[in-house]
Design a protein around this motif. Structure first.
Motif, PDB file in Angstrom:
ATOM      1  N   GLU A   1       7.713  17.866  -3.488  1.00 16.71           N
ATOM      2  CA  GLU A   1       7.589  17.049  -4.890  1.00 16.71           C
ATOM      3  C   GLU A   1       8.895  17.697  -5.507  1.00 16.71           C
ATOM      4  O   GLU A   1       9.409  16.925  -6.980  1.00 16.71           O
ATOM      5  N   ASP A   2       9.266  18.277  -5.082  1.00 15.09           N
ATOM      6  CA  ASP A   2      10.770  18.828  -5.501  1.00 15.09           C
ATOM      7  C   ASP A   2      12.203  18.617  -5.103  1.00 15.09           C
ATOM      8  O   ASP A   2      13.344  18.016  -5.334  1.00 15.09           O
ATOM      9  N   MET A   3      11.793  16.433  -3.887  1.00 16.80           N
ATOM     10  CA  MET A   3      12.633  16.325  -3.013  1.00 16.80           C
ATOM     11  C   MET A   3      12.651  14.810  -4.155  1.00 16.80           C
ATOM     12  O   MET A   3      12.063  14.398  -4.449  1.00 16.80           O
ATOM     13  N   ALA A   4      14.539  15.106  -4.476  1.00 14.15           N
ATOM     14  CA  ALA A   4      14.546  13.779  -4.694  1.00 14.15           C
ATOM     15  C   ALA A   4      15.379  12.660  -3.921  1.00 14.15           C
ATOM     16  O   ALA A   4      14.964  13.197  -3.062  1.00 14.15           O
ATOM     17  N   ASN A   5      15.216  11.445  -4.194  1.00 14.83           N
ATOM     18  CA  ASN A   5      16.229  10.738  -3.473  1.00 14.83           C
ATOM     19  C   ASN A   5      17.071  10.929  -2.971  1.00 14.83           C
ATOM     20  O   ASN A   5      17.135  10.420  -1.403  1.00 14.83           O
ATOM     21  N   ASP A   6      17.795  11.847  -3.568  1.00 14.53           N
ATOM     22  CA  ASP A   6      19.193  11.951  -1.935  1.00 14.53           C
ATOM     23  C   ASP A   6      19.415  13.082  -2.233  1.00 14.53           C
ATOM     24  O   ASP A   6      20.631  13.783  -1.902  1.00 14.53           O
ATOM     25  N   ARG A   7      18.459  14.112  -2.743  1.00 14.02           N
ATOM     26  CA  ARG A   7      18.934  15.536  -2.941  1.00 14.02           C
ATOM     27  C   ARG A   7      17.685  16.226  -2.291  1.00 14.02           C
ATOM     28  O   ARG A   7      16.813  16.276  -2.665  1.00 14.02           O
TER      29      ARG A   7
ATOM     30  N   THR B   1      21.602   5.218   0.512  1.00 15.59           N
ATOM     31  CA  THR B   1      22.001   3.504   0.442  1.00 15.59           C
ATOM     32  C   THR B   1      22.033   2.569   1.409  1.00 15.59           C
ATOM     33  O   THR B   1      21.521   1.630   0.924  1.00 15.59           O
ATOM     34  N   TRP B   2      21.514   2.992   2.707  1.00 17.11           N
ATOM     35  CA  TRP B   2      20.998   2.113   3.381  1.00 17.11           C
ATOM     36  C   TRP B   2      19.347   1.948   3.920  1.00 17.11           C
ATOM     37  O   TRP B   2      18.608   1.096   4.918  1.00 17.11           O
ATOM     38  N   GLY B   3      18.563   2.934   2.954  1.00 18.26           N
ATOM     39  CA  GLY B   3      17.737   2.589   3.469  1.00 18.26           C
ATOM     40  C   GLY B   3      17.003   3.730   2.780  1.00 18.26           C
ATOM     41  O   GLY B   3      17.332   4.447   1.584  1.00 18.26           O
ATOM     42  N   PRO B   4      15.663   3.511   3.145  1.00 17.09           N
ATOM     43  CA  PRO B   4      15.031   4.919   2.231  1.00 17.09           C
ATOM     44  C   PRO B   4      14.605   5.869   1.992  1.00 17.09           C
ATOM     45  O   PRO B   4      15.466   6.831   2.802  1.00 17.09           O
ATOM     46  N   SER B   5      14.476   6.972   1.385  1.00 19.42           N
ATOM     47  CA  SER B   5      14.802   8.456   1.197  1.00 19.42           C
ATOM     48  C   SER B   5      13.696   8.843   1.933  1.00 19.42           C
ATOM     49  O   SER B   5      12.779   8.107   2.016  1.00 19.42           O
ATOM     50  N   VAL B   6      13.999  10.506   2.624  1.00 20.52           N
ATOM     51  CA  VAL B   6      13.172  11.247   2.920  1.00 20.52           C
ATOM     52  C   VAL B   6      12.392  11.568   2.894  1.00 20.52           C
ATOM     53  O   VAL B   6      11.078  11.381   3.328  1.00 20.52           O
TER      54      VAL B   6
END
Length: 108
Positions: A67-73, A17-22
């Motif tokens: 490559e399998d990382m989603a923004n939140d998972r 919510t408050w920043g970029p994904s990992v």
């Protein structure tokens, strides 16, 4: 920030919510990956690596495939390219589960 840890899937749900994904924050992982350490209550539990699915290297310890990382998972795989976890599987360490349980972030 970790929102939940899904123990049965070895996956983290992140609060973006408050920043970029990992994934957006990671530098290039390179051929041999980019190491990370999982800790619980300041104790080092296991070594892992962020890896790219384009590498031909193999890893017999936990990895996160960029490559399998989603923004939140973020899923923590047992190795690469093998899907057989090492024995004992360090992702099942009770200290990790205890920290997530105590903070209300454990999903079984």
């Amino acid at each position: 920030k970790i929102h939940y840890y899904h123990a049965g899937e070895y996956a983290l749900t992140m609060d973006t919510t408050w920043g970029p994904s990992v994934r957006d924050l990671l530098p290039e992982v390179g051929y041999y990956g980019l190491p990370f350490v999982v800790t619980a209550d300041e104790a080092r539990i296991y070594l892992g690596a962020f890896v790219s699915e384009t590498t031909s290297a193999s890893f017999d310890f936990p990895v996160i495939i960029k490559e399998d990382m989603a923004n939140d998972r973020i899923a923590i795989e047992p190795g690469y390219p093998s899907s057989s976890p090492p024995a004992p599987d360090p992702r099942n360490d009770e200290r990790i589960l205890q920290v997530f349980e105590e903070t209300g972030k454990l999903v079984l």
